[in-house]
Enzyme design. Structure first.
Site, PDB file in Angstrom:
ATOM      1  N   LYS A  90     -14.698   4.614   5.906  1.00  0.00           N
ATOM      2  CA  LYS A  90     -13.433   4.454   6.609  1.00  0.00           C
ATOM      3  C   LYS A  90     -13.284   5.552   7.653  1.00  0.00           C
ATOM      4  O   LYS A  90     -13.957   6.567   7.623  1.00  0.00           O
ATOM      5  CB  LYS A  90     -12.263   4.468   5.627  1.00  0.00           C
ATOM      6  CG  LYS A  90     -12.192   3.244   4.730  1.00  0.00           C
ATOM      7  CD  LYS A  90     -10.815   3.006   4.185  1.00  0.00           C
ATOM      8  CE  LYS A  90      -9.871   2.489   5.255  1.00  0.00           C
ATOM      9  NZ  LYS A  90      -8.568   2.077   4.709  1.00  0.00           N
ATOM     10  N   GLU A  97     -13.418   5.771   0.028  1.00  0.00           N
ATOM     11  CA  GLU A  97     -14.244   4.847   0.808  1.00  0.00           C
ATOM     12  C   GLU A  97     -14.916   5.623   1.938  1.00  0.00           C
ATOM     13  O   GLU A  97     -14.283   5.988   2.923  1.00  0.00           O
ATOM     14  CB  GLU A  97     -13.388   3.711   1.357  1.00  0.00           C
ATOM     15  CG  GLU A  97     -12.778   2.845   0.255  1.00  0.00           C
ATOM     16  CD  GLU A  97     -11.791   1.831   0.796  1.00  0.00           C
ATOM     17  OE1 GLU A  97     -12.238   0.810   1.376  1.00  0.00           O
ATOM     18  OE2 GLU A  97     -10.574   2.054   0.666  1.00  0.00           O
ATOM     19  N   GLU A 109      -8.874   9.222   5.805  1.00  0.00           N
ATOM     20  CA  GLU A 109      -9.004   7.821   5.411  1.00  0.00           C
ATOM     21  C   GLU A 109     -10.047   7.623   4.319  1.00  0.00           C
ATOM     22  O   GLU A 109     -10.017   6.625   3.594  1.00  0.00           O
ATOM     23  CB  GLU A 109      -9.370   6.965   6.625  1.00  0.00           C
ATOM     24  CG  GLU A 109      -8.316   6.934   7.722  1.00  0.00           C
ATOM     25  CD  GLU A 109      -7.129   6.055   7.377  1.00  0.00           C
ATOM     26  OE1 GLU A 109      -7.236   5.250   6.432  1.00  0.00           O
ATOM     27  OE2 GLU A 109      -6.086   6.190   8.045  1.00  0.00           O
ATOM     28  N   GLU A 126       0.854  -1.188   0.000  1.00  0.00           N
ATOM     29  CA  GLU A 126       0.000   0.000   0.000  1.00  0.00           C
ATOM     30  C   GLU A 126       0.887   1.235   0.000  1.00  0.00           C
ATOM     31  O   GLU A 126       1.877   1.292   0.731  1.00  0.00           O
ATOM     32  CB  GLU A 126      -0.890   0.089   1.252  1.00  0.00           C
ATOM     33  CG  GLU A 126      -1.982  -0.926   1.403  1.00  0.00           C
ATOM     34  CD  GLU A 126      -2.781  -0.708   2.695  1.00  0.00           C
ATOM     35  OE1 GLU A 126      -2.683   0.410   3.276  1.00  0.00           O
ATOM     36  OE2 GLU A 126      -3.477  -1.635   3.114  1.00  0.00           O
TER      37      GLU A 126
END
Length: 342
Positions: free
Chosen positions: A318, A315, A324, A266
């Site tokens: 998150k 997202e 996030e 990641e």
């Protein structure tokens, strides 16, 4: 140049063409994209797979064996890395039959039609986590299940760690695992060396930067420093990514695994929600990262580094940090977030 056009070109390793039909990424190209699904507004799975194909993205990482995703990848050339969720690691470590059943259900059933690359046993487990002592035995049980189907060389078993396991990382040559981390990391490293598998590392210069803006410049974190920032013996560092990764390599040397390969499982930069989280900075980071990982680090130069961008989509579920929610290359409507950013 628009970010997504740069992405098309670099993912495919081809010269720029007058149309965006450069959609045939090969297994030899080192860039993939993580497909996180912590959201309630994402496209249906088949549309996601089509988006990977349309953009020449040849590798995908998912965080659990999401069967609709695996089904949709049947017959595709996309290489898939599948996560073992942290919460079931203990059961797979203590019950070989459970591990065999997990592998049979989620991997072997589809292995003829889906190009599995890694099984990732846990994500960012820390020394104090309940699952820590079960990572290595779970990896072994999963490996044994793969071996029973003669898939142990085709599909590698690993785990994904974060930089927080390092007791020190500056200068890079001082990199070493903390004593607590070493207790559970060392058996993992031994397994990986024995089975010729890579260690997966989640590496975010963004979080390192915002944690120490006094000593780390934004340019150093974004690959945009005009010259050397850190000199460490014979090595010179112009960006934080290289310095961080070479600290991991130094830690691996001290742990007795000097030749272990690393995959960046990641890496990304948020486009909003916090300090330095802007469209412009995220554009710079992703663009420069894609170019940079073609050539390795000062400690291990001249070799492309397999790297997974985080993530395919924003997202919305998150957290807890707002950033996030904003790591996507695409919005949930499938629009490229950086298309019009130069």
């Amino acid at each position: 140049m628009a970010f997504m056009l740069m992405l098309f070109v670099l993912l495919c390793g081809l010269e720029m063409l007058p149309v965006l039909g450069i959609l045939n990424a090969t297994a030899e190209q080192p860039i993939g994209v993580c497909y996180g699904q912590v959201a309630d507004n994402l496209p249906v799975v088949q549309e996601v797979i089509d988006l990977y194909k349309e953009n020449g993205i040849g590798r995908m990482r998912i965080y659990n064996p999401n069967i609709p995703t695996i089904e949709a990848l049947k017959g595709s050339t996309i290489q898939l890395s599948v996560g073992v969720p942290n919460e079931i690691i203990q059961s797979l470590a203590t019950d070989a039959t459970a591990a065999t059943q997990w592998v049979q259900t989620n991997i072997i059933t589809y292995a003829k039609d889906v190009k599995f690359l890694y099984i990732v046993v846990g994500n960012e487990i820390m020394p104090g986590d309940a699952a820590a002592k079960f990572i290595a035995p779970a990896m072994q049980n999963i490996y044994n299940a793969l071996a029973s189907a003669n898939l142990q060389t085709q599909i590698k078993v690993s785990t994904a760690i974060q930089l927080g396991l390092l007791a020190s990382s500056y200068p890079p040559s001082a990199g070493q695992f903390s004593p607590a981390a070493s207790e559970y990391v060392n058996p993992i490293l031994s397994f990986l060396v024995t089975n010729n598998a890579s260690l997966l590392v989640n590496l975010y210069t963004y979080f390192t930067y915002i944690g120490n803006t006094k000593d780390i410049s934004l340019d150093y974190a974004l690959f945009t420093s005009p010259g050397t920032v850190v000199t460490d013996g014979q090595y010179q560092y112009q960006n934080l990514f290289d310095a961080s990764l070479d600290a991991v390599y130094a830690a691996l040397e001290k742990a007795g695994a000097p030749n272990l390969e690393v995959v960046i499982s990641e890496s990304g930069w948020p486009s909003e929600g916090g300090d330095a989280a802007t469209i412009d900075n995220a554009n710079k980071y992703y663009t420069n990262l894609i170019k940079h990982v073609q050539s390795g680090t000062p400690k291990r130069p001249s070799k492309p580094l397999e790297t997974y961008l985080f993530a395919m989509f924003d997202e919305n579920q998150k957290g807890p940090a707002e950033t996030e929610k904003h790591f996507g290359l695409f919005s949930p409507t499938k629009q490229p977030k950086y298309q019009n950013v130069n």
